[in-house]
Design an enzyme around this catalytic site. Structure first.
Site, PDB file in Angstrom:
ATOM      1  N   HIS A 188      -2.877  -3.384   7.206  1.00 45.22           N
ATOM      2  CA  HIS A 188      -2.582  -2.179   6.414  1.00 45.22           C
ATOM      3  C   HIS A 188      -1.538  -1.344   7.137  1.00 45.22           C
ATOM      4  CE1 HIS A 188      -3.074   1.907   4.948  1.00 45.22           C
ATOM      5  NE2 HIS A 188      -3.532   1.369   3.843  1.00 45.22           N
ATOM      6  N   ASP A 315      -5.477   1.957  -3.801  1.00 41.40           N
ATOM      7  CA  ASP A 315      -5.069   2.781  -2.660  1.00 41.40           C
ATOM      8  C   ASP A 315      -5.742   4.147  -2.717  1.00 41.40           C
ATOM      9  OD1 ASP A 315      -3.991   3.013  -0.176  1.00 41.40           O
ATOM     10  OD2 ASP A 315      -1.904   3.190  -0.811  1.00 41.40           O
TER      11      ASP A 315
HETATM   12 MN    MN Z   1      -3.724   2.156   1.777  1.00 41.84          MN
END
Ligand code: MN
Length: 352
Positions: A188, A315
């Site tokens: 990430h 997200d």
């Molecule tokens: Mn993220």
């Protein structure tokens, strides 16, 4: 564009499994506040967490409150957006930014907290294991504990580890653990390290707008071109944000990588077992669309990487407008492929 008043379809024929969703233990926020007070703090960390912890603007306040919730707020947000399951990982930069001892303790605490939430809501939450890669052997043990005893389905690493990358042989125990346990590593984004961030920070482009993608795309490429994935051939890496733009680069990556290898231009760049960069992206990577609710990019990535390798992500809580879910439901795509995108590819990648 989607009608902003519309709601996600009920019973669309697939579950919506969002695979790059973030949380932050309150204890981590306390450690981050301390770190922000220290002299010579990392400029990327100050830019990112200084903003989300300190800004009084509406969006960072929303993000800050939701990051620390693994219960009712999160479940209500999921219900309002039609999200059936979140795959949750510790937010960037996670434990990687901290000194070893604090990082190890934080990773264990974060895994315990997330596992507890997953036990309470087994049909809603799946956990990714945090770790402190700066202490590779201990990190490998924590990954094993998190997977075998806490039921975590992946490992999350928030990209560079104080300026170092997972292709560095010192991190081999972490990669070994993930490969042996059969869990993917979600790489990430993080803000770029000190030696990369300068011109980006100056222009306000260091974060999710651009710097995240550049830095994490670099990390993914390094894992390929260094031969790391030849040493760990079964390892699966997940990257978000439509593959941090790598699919769009693919032709040139293959062309110039081949040219560089043939000319023996770089010591770092040896011939690879699978020859081309694109084969590694197709066979060792899953790509999620976190932060990119954009049909042309999704369809393009499916066409060049493979329809079995592209996964849905939201997200949350950084970017979670319901209109994005509505727009993705409406993509012009065979029903079978849409189900792979929203549901079954995630079930396969995370072994749900
Ligand atoms: Mn993220």
């Amino acid at each position: 564009m989607a009608n902003p008043n519309s709601e996600p379809k009920r019973n669309p024929g697939y579950l919506r499994i969002a695979t790059e969703e973030a949380f932050a233990p309150p204890e981590m926020i306390r450690l981050y506040r301390e770190l922000l007070e220290s002299p010579d703090v990392d400029p990327g960390f100050r830019s990112l967490m200084g903003f989300y912890i300190g800004s009084q603007a509406e969006r960072p306040r929303f993000v800050f409150s939701r990051l620390q919730d693994l219960g009712e707020l999160r479940l209500a947000d999921m219900a309002a957006r039609g999200i059936d399951r979140q795959v949750i990982g510790i937010t960037a930069p996670g434990p990687s930014i901290l000194p070893k001892d604090k990082a190890l303790a934080l990773a264990a605490l974060a895994n315990d907290q997330l596992a507890e939430a997953c036990r309470k809501h087994p049909d809603k939450f799946t956990g990714m294991a945090a770790c402190a890669p700066q202490a590779p052997k201990e990190a490998a043990k924590e990954i094993e504990r998190a997977v075998t005893r806490l039921g975590m389905k992946a490992v999350i690493i928030n990209s560079h580890i104080q300026g170092e990358y997972l292709d560095n042989p010192k991190f081999a125990p972490v990669l070994e653990a993930a490969e042996a346990l059969g869990v993917p590593i979600y790489v990430h984004p993080n803000t770029p390290p000190r030696n990369m961030i300068g011109p980006m920070l100056e222009a306000g482009l260091d974060g999710a707008i651009f710097g995240f993608g550049v830095e994490t795309g670099l990390h993914a490429l390094r894992l390929i071109t260094s031969g790391t994935l030849d040493r760990f051939p079964k390892l699966q890496i997940i990257i978000g944000h439509m593959g941090e733009a790598l699919p769009f680069w693919l032709y040139r990556l293959d062309y110039m990588h081949q040219a560089g290898v043939r000319a023996a231009r770089y010591e770092f760049m040896k011939p690879l077992k699978k020859s081309t960069v694109s084969r590694y992206l197709r066979e060792n990577f899953y790509i999620t669309n976190s932060g990119v609710a954009w049909e042309p990019a999704i369809q393009f990535t499916q066409s060049v990487i493979g329809v079995d390798r592209v996964l849905y992500a939201m997200d949350y809580p950084y970017q979670c407008p319901v209109e994005e879910v509505v727009a993705l439901d409406a993509m012009d795509m065979p029903a079978e492929d849409k189900k792979k995108f929203f549901q079954t590819n995630a079930e396969k990648a995370f072994k749900l």
